[in-house]
Design an enzyme around this catalytic site. Structure first.
Site, PDB file in Angstrom:
ATOM      1  CE1 TYR A 192     -15.742  22.945 -16.750  1.00  0.00           C
ATOM      2  CE2 TYR A 192     -15.347  23.295 -19.070  1.00  0.00           C
ATOM      3  CZ  TYR A 192     -16.023  23.608 -17.922  1.00  0.00           C
ATOM      4  OH  TYR A 192     -16.994  24.588 -17.945  1.00  0.00           O
ATOM      5  NE  ARG A 234     -33.677  16.923 -15.842  1.00  0.00           N
ATOM      6  CZ  ARG A 234     -33.908  16.216 -14.755  1.00  0.00           C
ATOM      7  NH1 ARG A 234     -35.004  15.504 -14.675  1.00  0.00           N
ATOM      8  NH2 ARG A 234     -33.049  16.212 -13.769  1.00  0.00           N
ATOM      9  CB  SER A 253     -17.972  32.140 -15.902  1.00  0.00           C
ATOM     10  OG  SER A 253     -18.896  31.078 -15.924  1.00  0.00           O
ATOM     11  CG  ASN A 254     -21.208  30.753 -13.142  1.00  0.00           C
ATOM     12  OD1 ASN A 254     -22.275  30.381 -13.611  1.00  0.00           O
ATOM     13  ND2 ASN A 254     -20.069  30.086 -13.322  1.00  0.00           N
ATOM     14  CG  LEU A 271     -28.532  21.171 -25.779  1.00  0.00           C
ATOM     15  CD1 LEU A 271     -27.716  20.064 -26.432  1.00  0.00           C
ATOM     16  CD2 LEU A 271     -29.676  21.601 -26.688  1.00  0.00           C
TER      17      LEU A 271
END
Length: 316
Positions: free
Chosen positions: A55, A230, A156-157, A226
């Site tokens: 990140y 959208r 993750s994923n 979130l």
């Protein structure tokens, strides 16, 4: 240092901290932005902070480390989670995945230094690496645990089969799986209802993953929860506009925020979904307070109303 084990109902995602994705160093202003976001998360009842070594090219962890350095007592009150396994593009070399054992250990040591902590509460393997050897990965994770550098591990994923394949080589239980889940990214719920229909092939989400996690005590964490605003900010399609109107109406009826309604929709699922909130805006973080501190107040019918409106089509 006291061990934190409860991630709570919400997780704060730190991907937006640390300034730009470029190579320039973070600034005093970047630290101030991070401090305001962390303060808003703590004020809202959020005690878990989710990072990844990539990140902002490591700057998100480093800025968070600045905050921990200024307030050493804070570390005792929070859960620190980070991820490794992605190598970003380097010059002409494209980004790849890397879950070799030596790489995992090296990346954890770098994260610990940036975060200015001596232990990670949770380490997630960020993306599946097709070349990863489960025994090699397990050896690295076991070593990190025995050295007291990482308390718990997750992924993750990953699909159910990928988690089970790794778990067979690992004595310690994998405790979390972080997936993209929101009212907009609905494959995780669609997969369970389009079985034996022509739409099944188009969903893409691996059927059985939530069921595996529920059966094996693997916490399901939802990134992108979130939906990039959208349904609580910008809308680009008629279905998004209709969904935003319904979200707003429910928020007014229940005296809460649109953000909370979106998070409640995830939390209402019996898989025990823990959403990751990634905005850096303090007011939007605080808008999630009701989802962090109380049970989701959505009825069976309201949950379906939100799903079907966002879906824009009846169920099969």
């Amino acid at each position: 240092m006291a061990e934190q084990t409860d991630t709570g109902r919400l997780i704060y995602g730190c991907m937006g901290l640390g300034g730009s994705w470029g190579d320039e160093p973070y600034t005093a202003q970047d630290i101030a932005v991070a401090e305001a976001a962390v303060e808003a998360a703590l004020d809202s009842g959020i005690n878990t902070f989710d990072h990844a070594d990539i990140y902002r090219k490591g700057k998100a962890e480093a800025v968070f480390g600045e905050i921990l350095g200024r307030d050493p007592e804070l570390r005792k009150r929070i859960v620190v989670q980070t991820k490794c396994g992605i190598r970003l593009q380097d010059g002409d070399r494209p980004g790849i995945y890397d879950l070799r054992g030596t790489t995992i250990v090296e990346r954890v040591e770098q994260s610990l230094a940036r975060l200015r902590t001596d232990v990670l509460d949770v380490l997630l393997l960020h993306r599946p690496d097709p070349l990863a050897d489960p025994d090699d990965v397990a050896e690295a994770l076991t070593s990190l645990h025995r050295q007291g550098l990482v308390r718990r591990f997750g992924v993750s994923n990953m699909s159910a089969e990928q988690i089970a394949h790794l778990q067979r080589s690992l004595e310690m239980p994998l405790v979390a799986n972080q997936l993209e889940m929101s009212l907009r990214q609905r494959g995780w719920v669609e997969a369970g209802v389009v079985v034996n229909t022509p739409q099944a092939a188009a969903v893409g989400f691996p059927l059985g993953t939530l069921e595996y996690c529920r059966a094996n005590g693997v916490q399901v964490q939802a990134w992108g929860s979130l939906a990039q605003g959208r349904y609580s900010g910008r809308q680009e399609t008629p279905d998004e506009q209709a969904t935003a109107r319904l979200v707003e109406a429910l928020a007014k009826e229940k005296d809460t925020s649109p953000e909370t309604i979106l998070l409640w929709w995830l939390q209402r699922h019996p898989a025990g979904v823990v959403p990751v909130v990634g905005t850096v805006r303090p007011e939007r973080i605080r808008a999630c307070r009701d989802a962090a501190t109380g049970e989701p107040r959505l009825s069976h019918e309201e949950w379906y109303d939100l799903w079907l409106t966002a879906r824009g089509a009846p169920l099969p």
